[in-house]
Design a protein around this motif. Sequence first.
Motif, PDB file in Angstrom:
ATOM      1  N   CYS A   1      -2.595  -2.579   1.065  1.00  0.00           N
ATOM      2  CA  CYS A   1      -1.716  -2.191   0.174  1.00  0.00           C
ATOM      3  C   CYS A   1      -2.131  -3.390  -0.902  1.00  0.00           C
ATOM      4  O   CYS A   1      -2.096  -4.360  -0.546  1.00  0.00           O
ATOM      5  N   THR A   2      -1.786  -2.724  -2.245  1.00  0.00           N
ATOM      6  CA  THR A   2      -1.883  -3.576  -3.235  1.00  0.00           C
ATOM      7  C   THR A   2      -0.491  -3.255  -4.109  1.00  0.00           C
ATOM      8  O   THR A   2       0.132  -2.307  -3.870  1.00  0.00           O
TER       9      THR A   2
ATOM     10  N   GLU B   1      -0.089  -2.366  -6.880  1.00  0.00           N
ATOM     11  CA  GLU B   1      -0.046  -1.145  -7.656  1.00  0.00           C
ATOM     12  C   GLU B   1       0.127   0.047  -7.036  1.00  0.00           C
ATOM     13  O   GLU B   1       0.640   1.105  -7.537  1.00  0.00           O
ATOM     14  N   VAL B   2      -0.193   0.177  -5.810  1.00  0.00           N
ATOM     15  CA  VAL B   2      -0.168   1.456  -4.930  1.00  0.00           C
ATOM     16  C   VAL B   2       1.054   1.506  -4.251  1.00  0.00           C
ATOM     17  O   VAL B   2       1.672   2.543  -4.518  1.00  0.00           O
ATOM     18  N   CYS B   3       1.299   0.645  -3.408  1.00  0.00           N
ATOM     19  CA  CYS B   3       2.492   0.814  -2.539  1.00  0.00           C
ATOM     20  C   CYS B   3       3.537   0.016  -2.486  1.00  0.00           C
ATOM     21  O   CYS B   3       4.452  -0.380  -1.544  1.00  0.00           O
ATOM     22  N   CYS B   4       3.355  -1.330  -3.192  1.00  0.00           N
ATOM     23  CA  CYS B   4       4.412  -2.217  -3.047  1.00  0.00           C
ATOM     24  C   CYS B   4       5.115  -2.587  -4.220  1.00  0.00           C
ATOM     25  O   CYS B   4       4.652  -3.270  -4.981  1.00  0.00           O
TER      26      CYS B   4
ATOM     27  N   THR C   1       5.498   4.219   7.174  1.00  0.00           N
ATOM     28  CA  THR C   1       4.330   3.533   6.462  1.00  0.00           C
ATOM     29  C   THR C   1       2.987   3.177   7.204  1.00  0.00           C
ATOM     30  O   THR C   1       2.283   2.567   6.824  1.00  0.00           O
TER      31      THR C   1
ATOM     32  N   VAL D   1      -6.561   1.721   3.608  1.00  0.00           N
ATOM     33  CA  VAL D   1      -6.855   0.626   2.808  1.00  0.00           C
ATOM     34  C   VAL D   1      -5.607  -0.512   2.437  1.00  0.00           C
ATOM     35  O   VAL D   1      -4.539  -0.026   2.345  1.00  0.00           O
TER      36      VAL D   1
ATOM     37  N   ASN E   1       0.497   5.173   8.152  1.00  0.00           N
ATOM     38  CA  ASN E   1      -0.703   5.482   7.393  1.00  0.00           C
ATOM     39  C   ASN E   1      -0.714   5.188   6.104  1.00  0.00           C
ATOM     40  O   ASN E   1      -1.402   5.752   5.351  1.00  0.00           O
ATOM     41  N   CYS E   2       0.134   4.359   5.398  1.00  0.00           N
ATOM     42  CA  CYS E   2       0.147   3.771   4.021  1.00  0.00           C
ATOM     43  C   CYS E   2      -1.240   3.702   3.529  1.00  0.00           C
ATOM     44  O   CYS E   2      -2.048   2.912   4.143  1.00  0.00           O
ATOM     45  N   CYS E   3      -1.456   3.952   2.240  1.00  0.00           N
ATOM     46  CA  CYS E   3      -2.644   3.811   1.600  1.00  0.00           C
ATOM     47  C   CYS E   3      -4.022   4.351   2.284  1.00  0.00           C
ATOM     48  O   CYS E   3      -5.052   3.812   1.985  1.00  0.00           O
TER      49      CYS E   3
END
Length: 119
Positions: free
Chosen positions: A97-98, A100-103, A88, A95, A90-92
């Motif tokens: 994390c939100t 909706e995206v990665c959680c 993780t 940006v 370089n997740c998102c």
Amino acid sequence: MDAAAVIQALGALAQEHRLAAFRLLVQAGEHGLPAGVIAEKLGVVSSSMSFHLAALAHAGLVRQRRQSRLVIYSANYAAMNGVMGYLTENCCGGVPCTDEVCCPAPSAGAASGGAENAA
């Protein structure tokens, strides 16, 4: 953690009994469990469980210690967190994390305190 160590850890987890054993050890906490108890809880023959636990130990995901005649296994949380961090880092795209995206939302088992989301 480097790519080779992550590949070795993921390879060790890529087997049904090893994944189940690792999740059980994560749930057990730092005190760990004897090999025989792990085998019994998972319904695996002791000799097979020893083979699977050795693979997890070789990958650095579990630690073992002797306690009298028992071999106690426990999760290596630093290694587990290292794998998760590597996956993780370089997740998102940098940006924050939100939801909706990665959680992802917790599974039903995690919400009820079950074992489904232990590892």
